[in-house]
Write a protein that holds these residues in place. Structure first.
Motif, short mmCIF file in Angstrom:
data_model
loop_
_atom_site.label_atom_id
_atom_site.label_comp_id
_atom_site.label_asym_id
_atom_site.label_seq_id
_atom_site.Cartn_x
_atom_site.Cartn_y
_atom_site.Cartn_z
N THR A 1 0.83 -1.21 0.00
CA THR A 1 0.00 0.00 0.00
C THR A 1 0.87 1.27 0.00
OG1 THR A 1 -0.07 0.06 2.41
CG2 THR A 1 -1.91 -1.06 1.31
N ILE A 2 0.30 2.30 -0.60
CA ILE A 2 0.95 3.60 -0.63
C ILE A 2 0.17 4.50 0.33
CG2 ILE A 2 1.65 5.54 -2.06
CD1 ILE A 2 1.35 3.70 -4.51
N LEU A 27 -4.37 5.13 -3.48
CA LEU A 27 -3.65 5.66 -2.31
C LEU A 27 -4.42 5.30 -1.05
CD1 LEU A 27 -2.87 9.30 -3.63
CD2 LEU A 27 -1.37 7.29 -3.72
N LEU A 56 3.81 11.39 0.91
CA LEU A 56 3.51 10.05 0.44
C LEU A 56 4.56 9.07 0.97
CD1 LEU A 56 1.97 9.03 -2.72
CD2 LEU A 56 4.36 8.40 -2.76
N ASP A 58 5.81 5.25 0.28
CA ASP A 58 5.73 4.06 -0.57
C ASP A 58 6.92 3.18 -0.23
OD1 ASP A 58 5.13 2.21 -2.49
OD2 ASP A 58 5.59 3.50 -4.20
N LEU A 73 4.81 9.32 -9.11
CA LEU A 73 3.69 8.41 -9.40
C LEU A 73 3.65 8.02 -10.87
CD1 LEU A 73 0.79 9.89 -7.19
CD2 LEU A 73 2.18 7.83 -6.75
N LYS A 76 6.85 5.79 -11.66
CA LYS A 76 6.83 4.45 -11.05
C LYS A 76 5.61 3.63 -11.50
CE LYS A 76 7.71 1.43 -7.57
NZ LYS A 76 8.76 1.00 -6.68
N TYR A 77 4.45 4.27 -11.61
CA TYR A 77 3.23 3.49 -11.84
C TYR A 77 2.51 3.79 -13.15
CZ TYR A 77 3.89 2.35 -6.92
OH TYR A 77 4.42 1.90 -5.74
#
Ligand code: GSH
Length: 209
Positions: A1-2, A27, A56, A58, A73, A76-77
């Motif tokens: 989880t972030i 999130l 944040l 992570d 974000l 990375k995603y």
């Protein structure tokens, strides 16, 4: 989880919420009550010694500064790089707009409005002019453009609309800046998660009454 430490009304937090939606990343939301000074508690200072939201977490990474967060974000995603292009020149333009947003557009908003809201200080007309100049700059950048940087939606639009919608909420008249007004209404219709921004603005509004 972030984990995402935030408040819905905060402009930089709203930018991260919209960017997360655009990237399609979930999130784990954690409210931080700034009014009661929750950000100054030792538990939060361990995460972010600068005690700002948005923050944040992570895995091992603890990150603050909204524009650094949204760039992370996407990198990375993101399934594509369209929100934050890898092409050096394209990315440079997105960065320029994001730095402009942080250092000029949002900064001048805060300089003019926050002493009035949080310290009941009188309005300073010099600071109002500075704000007008900043929105004027954005209006110039947007001449002949649908988006703030390049020809598609990027992180620049997301962070800038979090700021411009705050101007709008504060009663700043955007109609004198036609390119900004047009871009703003386009953002309202097209930015993913814009409804989250609206909900946050409703919270932010409480400070203006
Ligand atoms: N440039 C930062 C960003 O974009 O993330 C601004 C962060 C910021 O100033 N956040 C405010 C805050 O956390 C709320 S909008 N204030 C509490 C404090 O500084 O103790």
């Amino acid at each position: 989880t972030i984990d995402f430490y935030y408040l819905p009304g905060s402009a930089p937090c709203r930018a991260v919420l919209m960017a997360a939606k655009a990237v399609g990343v979930e999130l784990n939301l954690k409210l931080v009550d700034l009014m009661s000074g929750e950000q100054l508690k030792p538990e939060f200072l361990k995460i972010n010694p600068q005690h700002t939201i948005p923050t944040l977490v992570d895995g091992d990474l603890s990150l603050w500064e909204s524009r650094a967060i949204i760039a992370y974000l996407v990198e990375k995603y993101g399934k594509t790089d369209s929100l934050y292009p890898k092409d050096a020149a394209k990315r440079a333009l997105v960065n320029q707009r994001m730095y402009f947003d942080m250092g000029t557009l949002y900064d001048r908003f805060a300089t003019y409005y926050y002493p009035q809201i949080f310290a009941k200080a009188p309005a300073n007309p010099e600071n109002f002019k500075k704000m007008e100049e900043a929105v004027g700059f954005l209006n110039t950048f947007l001449e002949g453009q649908t988006y703030a940087a390049g020809d598609s939606l990027t992180l620049a639009d997301i962070t800038l609309v979090a700021t411009i919608s705050s101007y709008d909420l504060a009663g700043f008249d955007l109609s004198k800046y036609p390119n900004v007004a047009k871009w703003y209404s386009n953002c309202k219709a097209t930015v993913p998660g814009y409804d989250i921004n609206e909900a946050g603005l409703a919270e932010f509004k409480k400070f203006f009454s």
